[in-house]
Design an enzyme around this catalytic site. Structure first.
Site, mmCIF file in Angstrom:
data_model
loop_
_atom_site.group_PDB
_atom_site.id
_atom_site.type_symbol
_atom_site.label_atom_id
_atom_site.label_comp_id
_atom_site.label_asym_id
_atom_site.label_seq_id
_atom_site.Cartn_x
_atom_site.Cartn_y
_atom_site.Cartn_z
ATOM 1 N N ASP A 181 -0.240 -0.484 -4.557
ATOM 2 C CA ASP A 181 -1.657 -0.110 -4.570
ATOM 3 C C ASP A 181 -1.814 1.276 -3.967
ATOM 4 O O ASP A 181 -1.544 1.487 -2.787
ATOM 5 C CB ASP A 181 -2.469 -1.140 -3.771
ATOM 6 N N GLU A 233 -1.514 -0.038 -8.990
ATOM 7 C CA GLU A 233 -2.962 -0.188 -8.927
ATOM 8 C C GLU A 233 -3.627 1.130 -8.530
ATOM 9 O O GLU A 233 -3.265 1.731 -7.535
ATOM 10 C CB GLU A 233 -3.296 -1.288 -7.908
ATOM 11 N N ASP A 260 -8.804 -0.675 -10.276
ATOM 12 C CA ASP A 260 -9.518 -1.404 -9.234
ATOM 13 C C ASP A 260 -10.842 -0.713 -8.922
ATOM 14 O O ASP A 260 -11.900 -1.101 -9.413
ATOM 15 C CB ASP A 260 -8.630 -1.501 -7.994
ATOM 16 N N LYS A 298 0.853 -1.193 0.000
ATOM 17 C CA LYS A 298 0.000 0.000 0.000
ATOM 18 C C LYS A 298 0.888 1.242 0.000
ATOM 19 O O LYS A 298 1.833 1.346 0.785
ATOM 20 C CB LYS A 298 -0.902 0.011 1.233
ATOM 21 N N LYS A 358 -13.232 -7.590 -8.707
ATOM 22 C CA LYS A 358 -13.796 -7.885 -7.392
ATOM 23 C C LYS A 358 -15.282 -8.194 -7.573
ATOM 24 O O LYS A 358 -16.107 -7.268 -7.662
ATOM 25 C CB LYS A 358 -13.584 -6.705 -6.439
#
Length: 369
Positions: A191, A216, A241, A166, A265
């Site tokens: 991300d 991401e 995402d 992250k 997702k």
């Protein structure tokens, strides 16, 4: 063959503490609230689904409470007692309800699990999966370099093949580069969760050529033009995402050339039915997919693992062992990582059941219709 009539639908609302806080620049999560669905047919066979909304609207506009209300008041009444020939029927039955994709996804999942059980097939085989093992990937949140190195070392020791880091507004790109060089055996994703929305493209370019497999969601979910510019200027692939909420978002990404990879997702796009639609379209257009995570329990993970066996799902997804987030996951068997992989169950359906003893500890509400 394989169709069913719904006898009842059970909703279980629960809250489980995480082993340690999960922090991004958007939010820190210390406990996970969720809704489990049991869809039971007239022969007593049940299918499981899981709602992946969070308790507050920091990630999407849906929350556990809005999903609970939508399920009880509109979605469940639309399908209760109905005959289902195929799981895709479920979405048609509540098509009059706008949005609420996370709530719908939980029912869609349960219908697919139940249908696969009626067919006597593992879900991954039913949908055309081609793999029996899926590469495992772990997500790492961190506050300083020492913690990042320690967590990466732990991931490598356990056997994960991919580490997703992250990143946020204060992240030092050179720290990321150092860790990547220190662990050449691992695949690294970064991300951003939209952290660069208020920054210039030049600031994002500092993360190019570090050795990352992808970056991401650097910008906000509707910042298509900024993502397209990043795709044009960067050699590191851009994966979208939060931008991928519907099938039309995938069409938009491809048309605008705003991303190289789709992070899929199912719980966010409305369930397995919509996810399979997106998968087929990406395969047709040569767009790689990998399966993202939502700090889920074992039900949602099992559904996602089935999709990860499909051709075109080419990168390691967010598949960590149950023990990564939880001291207790109310699902059995737990997900285990061995040799950097998760083995896919050959039992009919998704291959997991509720552990009612553990579930009872964390229940805060139930509803049966």
């Amino acid at each position: 063959m394989g169709g069913f009539r719904i006898r009842e639908i059970r909703l279980h609302r629960l809250t489980v503490p995480l082993k340690s806080p999960f922090s991004t620049h958007l939010q820190t999560v210390t406990e996970r609230e969720s809704i489990f669905i049991e869809m039971v047919d007239t022969e007593g066979v049940s299918g499981l689904g899981e709602c992946v909304a969070f308790s507050s609207p920091w990630y999407t506009e849906e929350t556990v409470q809005t999903c609970w209300d939508a399920l009880i008041n509109w979605l469940v009444p639309s399908i209760a007692g109905k005959g289902i020939n195929h799981p895709t029927d479920v979405g048609h039955l509540f098509s009059h309800v706008k949005g609420n994709r996370m709530a719908k996804a939980a029912l869609d999942q349960a219908a697919w699990d139940l249908f696969a059980k009626k067919q006597g097939m593992p879900l991954h085989r039913l949908i055309g999966g081609v793999r029996r093992e899926v590469d495992a990937g772990v997500v790492v949140t961190w506050t300083d370099t020492e913690e990042l190195i320690r967590k990466t070392e732990d991931a490598y020791r356990i056997g994960y093949s991919r580490v997703k880091i992250k990143i946020g507004s204060g992240t030092d790109a050179e720290v990321i580069a150092t860790v990547i060089k220190q662990f050449p055996q691992l695949l690294f994703f970064a991300d951003a969760n939209g952290a660069f929305s208020n920054k210039t493209l030049t600031e994002l370019l500092a993360y190019d050529n570090l050795g990352l497999a992808l970056i991401e969601q650097p910008f906000g979910e509707d910042e298509w033009d900024r993502h397209a510019e990043a795709v044009r200027q960067m050699s590191t692939p851009i994966a979208l995402d939060e931008s991928i909420r519907t099938f039309s978002d995938v069409e938009n990404m491809i048309q605008k050339k705003a991303g190289d990879i789709v992070v899929l997702k199912p719980g966010r796009v409305g369930g397995l039915t919509e996810a399979l639609h997106i998968h087929a379209y990406c395969l047709q257009h040569g767009i790689p997919i990998w399966m993202g995570g939502m700090i889920e329990f074992g039900i949602s993970k099992a559904h996602n693992l089935a999709i990860a066996t499909l051709p075109g799902v080419t990168l390691p997804g967010d598949f960590s062992a149950s023990t990564h987030f939880w001291n207790e996951d109310p699902v059995e068997p737990c997900i285990r990582v061995s040799g950097g992989e998760v083995s896919i169950s050959e039992r009919p359906g998704i291959g997991v059941d509720l552990n009612h003893e553990i579930l009872k500890k964390y229940l805060i509400a139930t509803h049966t219709a």
